[in-house]
Design a protein around this motif. Structure first.
Motif, PDB file in Angstrom:
ATOM      1  N   LEU A  54       0.837  -1.201   0.000  1.00  6.88           N
ATOM      2  CA  LEU A  54       0.000   0.000   0.000  1.00  6.88           C
ATOM      3  C   LEU A  54       0.873   1.253   0.000  1.00  6.88           C
ATOM      4  O   LEU A  54       0.610   2.201  -0.750  1.00  6.88           O
ATOM      5  N   ALA A  55       1.903   1.252   0.819  1.00  3.39           N
ATOM      6  CA  ALA A  55       2.796   2.405   0.880  1.00  3.39           C
ATOM      7  C   ALA A  55       3.381   2.706  -0.497  1.00  3.39           C
ATOM      8  O   ALA A  55       3.414   3.864  -0.928  1.00  3.39           O
ATOM      9  N   GLU A  56       3.827   1.681  -1.178  1.00  2.84           N
ATOM     10  CA  GLU A  56       4.406   1.877  -2.513  1.00  2.84           C
ATOM     11  C   GLU A  56       3.367   2.435  -3.484  1.00  2.84           C
ATOM     12  O   GLU A  56       3.647   3.357  -4.242  1.00  2.84           O
ATOM     13  N   ARG A  57       2.159   1.893  -3.440  1.00  2.00           N
ATOM     14  CA  ARG A  57       1.104   2.327  -4.363  1.00  2.00           C
ATOM     15  C   ARG A  57       0.683   3.781  -4.143  1.00  2.00           C
ATOM     16  O   ARG A  57       0.258   4.437  -5.086  1.00  2.00           O
ATOM     17  N   ILE A  58       0.758   4.244  -2.901  1.00  2.00           N
ATOM     18  CA  ILE A  58       0.334   5.627  -2.637  1.00  2.00           C
ATOM     19  C   ILE A  58       1.517   6.587  -2.552  1.00  2.00           C
ATOM     20  O   ILE A  58       1.330   7.790  -2.348  1.00  2.00           O
ATOM     21  N   GLY A  59       2.722   6.057  -2.674  1.00  2.00           N
ATOM     22  CA  GLY A  59       3.909   6.903  -2.672  1.00  2.00           C
ATOM     23  C   GLY A  59       4.251   7.495  -1.314  1.00  2.00           C
ATOM     24  O   GLY A  59       4.740   8.617  -1.234  1.00  2.00           O
ATOM     25  N   ARG A  85      -8.189   4.086  -4.025  1.00  4.10           N
ATOM     26  CA  ARG A  85      -7.844   3.689  -5.397  1.00  4.10           C
ATOM     27  C   ARG A  85      -6.744   2.623  -5.403  1.00  4.10           C
ATOM     28  O   ARG A  85      -6.797   1.680  -6.196  1.00  4.10           O
ATOM     29  N   ALA A  86      -5.760   2.759  -4.524  1.00  4.71           N
ATOM     30  CA  ALA A  86      -4.673   1.776  -4.445  1.00  4.71           C
ATOM     31  C   ALA A  86      -5.202   0.403  -4.044  1.00  4.71           C
ATOM     32  O   ALA A  86      -4.612  -0.615  -4.391  1.00  4.71           O
ATOM     33  N   CYS A  87      -6.325   0.396  -3.339  1.00  5.29           N
ATOM     34  CA  CYS A  87      -6.939  -0.861  -2.895  1.00  5.29           C
ATOM     35  C   CYS A  87      -8.027  -1.336  -3.850  1.00  5.29           C
ATOM     36  O   CYS A  87      -8.739  -2.299  -3.561  1.00  5.29           O
ATOM     37  N   GLY A  88      -8.180  -0.635  -4.972  1.00  7.96           N
ATOM     38  CA  GLY A  88      -9.196  -1.022  -5.955  1.00  7.96           C
ATOM     39  C   GLY A  88     -10.603  -0.640  -5.526  1.00  7.96           C
ATOM     40  O   GLY A  88     -11.574  -1.248  -5.966  1.00  7.96           O
ATOM     41  N   GLU A  89     -10.705   0.370  -4.692  1.00 10.16           N
ATOM     42  CA  GLU A  89     -12.005   0.808  -4.196  1.00 10.16           C
ATOM     43  C   GLU A  89     -12.224   2.278  -4.527  1.00 10.16           C
ATOM     44  O   GLU A  89     -11.349   2.940  -5.077  1.00 10.16           O
TER      45      GLU A  89
END
Length: 98
Positions: A54-59, A85-89
């Motif tokens: 998650l950290a990587e996906r949200i920067g 959005r990073a979690c597909g929601e």
């Protein structure tokens, strides 16, 4: 021995109206942080993501995501949207009767 509720009532009775209002605001903020922490954790785990994922996906750093999930940070709306959005929601808000 005095129970917690009695002691809290005594303590609040000694406060000024402004002190009570400030205390109530802090309590509401803590409750909100806890709710946002749970929502973030639930979305991440539903997506099958680790904290690092998650950290990587949200920067953001992993420690920052941990702080959100530990109620140590109140995320902005923009950050909540990135998390969703990073979690597909999708981020949505609902007002319900108190």
């Amino acid at each position: 021995m005095i129970d917690y509720d009695t002691r809290e009532a005594e303590f609040r009775a000694e406060m000024t109206a402004d002190e009570r209002a400030e205390s109530d605001a802090r309590t509401k903020n803590i409750e909100l942080q806890g709710h946002l922490a749970q929502v973030t954790y639930d979305a991440r785990t539903r997506a099958g993501l680790t904290l690092a994922d998650l950290a990587e996906r949200i920067g953001e750093p992993v420690d920052f995501v941990e702080d959100i999930e530990d109620s140590g940070v109140t995320p902005t709306i923009e950050l909540l949207d990135r998390i969703a959005r990073a979690c597909g929601e999708r981020l949505t808000f609902t007002f319900t009767a108190a």
